[in-house]
Design a protein around this motif. Structure first.
Motif, short mmCIF file in Angstrom:
data_model
loop_
_atom_site.label_atom_id
_atom_site.label_comp_id
_atom_site.label_asym_id
_atom_site.label_seq_id
_atom_site.Cartn_x
_atom_site.Cartn_y
_atom_site.Cartn_z
N ILE A 12 2.64 1.80 0.82
CA ILE A 12 1.70 1.77 1.93
C ILE A 12 1.19 3.17 2.25
CG2 ILE A 12 3.39 2.09 3.78
CD1 ILE A 12 0.46 -0.43 3.76
N HIS A 24 -2.09 1.46 -3.79
CA HIS A 24 -1.96 1.67 -2.34
C HIS A 24 -2.05 0.30 -1.67
CE1 HIS A 24 -3.89 2.93 1.69
NE2 HIS A 24 -2.57 3.00 1.77
N ARG A 69 2.90 4.23 7.04
CA ARG A 69 4.33 4.43 6.87
C ARG A 69 4.97 4.62 8.25
NH1 ARG A 69 7.08 9.28 3.25
NH2 ARG A 69 9.19 8.40 3.14
N ASP A 127 0.35 -2.79 0.95
CA ASP A 127 1.54 -3.37 1.56
C ASP A 127 2.36 -4.07 0.48
OD1 ASP A 127 2.95 -4.66 4.05
OD2 ASP A 127 2.39 -6.33 2.74
N PRO A 139 -2.88 -4.76 7.29
CA PRO A 139 -2.27 -3.86 6.30
C PRO A 139 -3.08 -3.83 5.01
CG PRO A 139 -1.00 -5.89 6.51
CD PRO A 139 -2.02 -5.92 7.60
#
Length: 530
Positions: free
Chosen positions: A300, A316, A158, A318, A191
């Motif tokens: 994220i 969890h 984040r 992107d 990511p």
């Protein structure tokens, strides 16, 4: 002068260069000169001098929101850094990547209370309670690594402000050329991709849910294309938070708009069979509290996945990677009735708002109809922003409405507009701000003038802090300290050397702003309202 000295300060600037930094904002001071030695040498980084460190932080924030790249600020120790703290707190609240670098008391003198210039009891601890983290770099190598670490972690975490403080003795230390390999940036991590089982479970829920509603927050601004395709595939109405505004073109027939906390939207969410909440902390639980619809939450930041409202499926990931994965797992469906449903909800929202805030809408309608679709608008904790631009200006893309939300600070709009204009010199940028908020950073008009920015600064003047005046009245008390004498805006503009225009009514506003966008510098536009 042939200055070839290399220090930790010059090495940190080289590390910024290697991480792609093109702009640094700040003010030089007694203790940060080694950073300025590096900035003076840099051929790729532009330094911009603001009039206050808070303005530097807000401008870095505006640059970051407009570009998606971190904003960078250099301050001196003590008061230079504390001046920037409000801007850092604002960036923390709204998840904006910002790097602030400052010197600090020399090694071994921490918490010694010896009267050192700019000494604080514990500077790092103070900032650590405001930023995502504050790092004290004890060696030249650690200082350079702290720069690389910030950029590497922003790629997967984040995005929030990071502070690096360097003890003065370390900052001024000679850089060892044998450590030049450390100047190369770290490999950027990938990511987080969604777990296949989470995508499969979400797809099952989608297939079993005739009405899916998407709620997109600031964490989804990088997923505009994929979320648009997903909304169209699912015939899903899209609601955004303020920070997610424009993730779906707000003129799209499936876009409800920036009304995530509206009670009519709560009714829509309760009516839905499934809610996909993507990149949002769901910051107003009292609105969502009565919504019992199953929820898939995607973020994220794993700490966000059950915050305020529990998720039935927590992903969890992107936002863009999730949306693309889900696109490959669900079938297209008919849009029958969906466009009409969105239009009904939006009409209900606007009808409920119109009586209270019609005058704010008139300003937005006048400007948005006349200005280019790619105009960037900066707002503030001003009624013209949160009662006007937010609900009524329909943006085609994200990152075009830059405004303070969670921290709700005053003084953001003008320096943020400077940051956005520095990021995109050819783009039309408009600062739209209330009189009270303008006064918090009015000195940055000088920064815009010195930079020669063709920036319309529209000050909507209702002669004080109107919202607080109303709050006091509603509380049954006589208003106190919410009114002030006329601003004398024309005299102020003359004193700081910028163009001025008094706008006689909303009908003249669009032409005045259009003219200001082609001026050789900033123009102060004063719109008095009652």
């Amino acid at each position: 002068m042939n200055d070839e000295r290399r220090t930790t300060g010059t090495a940190m600037i080289q590390a910024l260069e290697r991480n792609g930094v093109e702009l640094v904002l700040g003010i030089p001071g007694t203790h940060n000169i080694e950073l300025y030695r590096g900035l003076e040498r840099s051929t790729t980084i532009r330094h911009v001098l603001t009039k206050h460190e808070q303005g530097a932080a807000y401008a870095a924030d505006g640059y970051a929101r407009a570009t998606g790249r971190p904003g960078v600020v250099v301050t001196t120790s003590g008061p230079g850094l504390t001046n920037a703290l409000t801007g850092m707190a604002n960036a923390y609240a709204d998840s904006v990547p910002m790097l602030v670098i400052s010197p600090a008391i020399p090694t071994g003198q921490e918490r010694s209370d010896i009267g050192w210039l700019h000494e604080m009891k514990d500077q790092r601890a103070a900032v650590d309670n405001i930023a995502t983290r504050s790092v004290r770099a004890g060696t030249p190598a650690a200082a350079v690594d702290a720069v690389h670490e910030a950029f590497a972690r922003w790629a997967v975490e984040r995005p929030r402000p990071v502070h690096i403080e360097v003890p003065l003795d370390v900052l001024e230390a000679e850089w060892d050329p044998s450590q030049d390999a450390l100047l190369a940036p770290w490999r950027t991590p990938s990511p987080a991709a969604p777990a296949p089982e989470a995508v499969a479970r979400t797809a099952e829920l989608v297939e079993a849910s005739p009405l899916v509603v998407i709620v997109a927050g600031g964490g989804a601004v990088g997923a505009s294309e994929s979320l648009t395709l997903l909304a169209e595939r699912l015939a899903a109405p899209v609601v955004t938070t303020t920070l997610g505004k424009g993730v779906l073109d707000e003129r799209h027939p499936l876009c409800v708009g920036e009304f995530a906390t509206n009670t009519a939207v709560s009714s829509l969410l309760e009516r839905a069979d499934l809610v996909l909440a993507i990149g949002t902390e769901i910051a107003v639980p009292e609105v969502w509290g009565g919504v019992t619809t199953p929820r898939v939450r995607v973020d994220i930041d794993p700490a966000q996945l059950h915050k305020n409202i529990r998720a039935d499926v927590a992903v969890h990931a992107d936002a863009d990677l999730f949306a693309r994965a889900l696109l490959g797992a669900v079938e297209a469906r008919e849009h029958t009735g969906r466009v009409e449903l969105v239009a009904e909800v939006r009409a209900e929202i606007l009808e409920g708002m119109e009586a209270a805030i019609g005058r704010w809408r008139a300003i937005q309608d006048e400007l948005s109809a006349a200005l280019p679709a790619d105009t960037i608008v900066t707002g503030d904790s001003s009624q013209v922003s949160y009662l006007g631009t937010g609900p009524f200006w329909r943006f085609a893309e994200p990152r075009h409405y830059l405004v303070t939300t969670g921290f709700s600070t005053l003084g953001y709009s003008l320096p943020a507009a400077i940051g956005a204009k520095l990021a995109f010199p050819e783009a039309p940028v408009v600062c739209l701000v209330g009189d009270g908020a303008f006064l918090f950073s009015a000195q940055e008009v000088l920064t815009a003038r010195e930079l020669g920015l063709p920036l319309p600064i529209v000050v909507v003047d209702n002669a004080g802090f109107a919202e607080i005046r109303q709050n006091m009245t509603d509380a049954g008390m006589p208003p106190l300290a919410v009114d002030y004498a006329p601003l004398g805006m024309e005299a102020f503009a003359h004193a700081v050397g910028v163009a001025f225009r008094s706008v006689d009514g909303v009908g003249e506003l669009a032409a005045a702003v259009a003219d200001a966008l082609t001026a050789p510098g900033p123009t102060l536009l004063h719109l008095q309202i009652t």
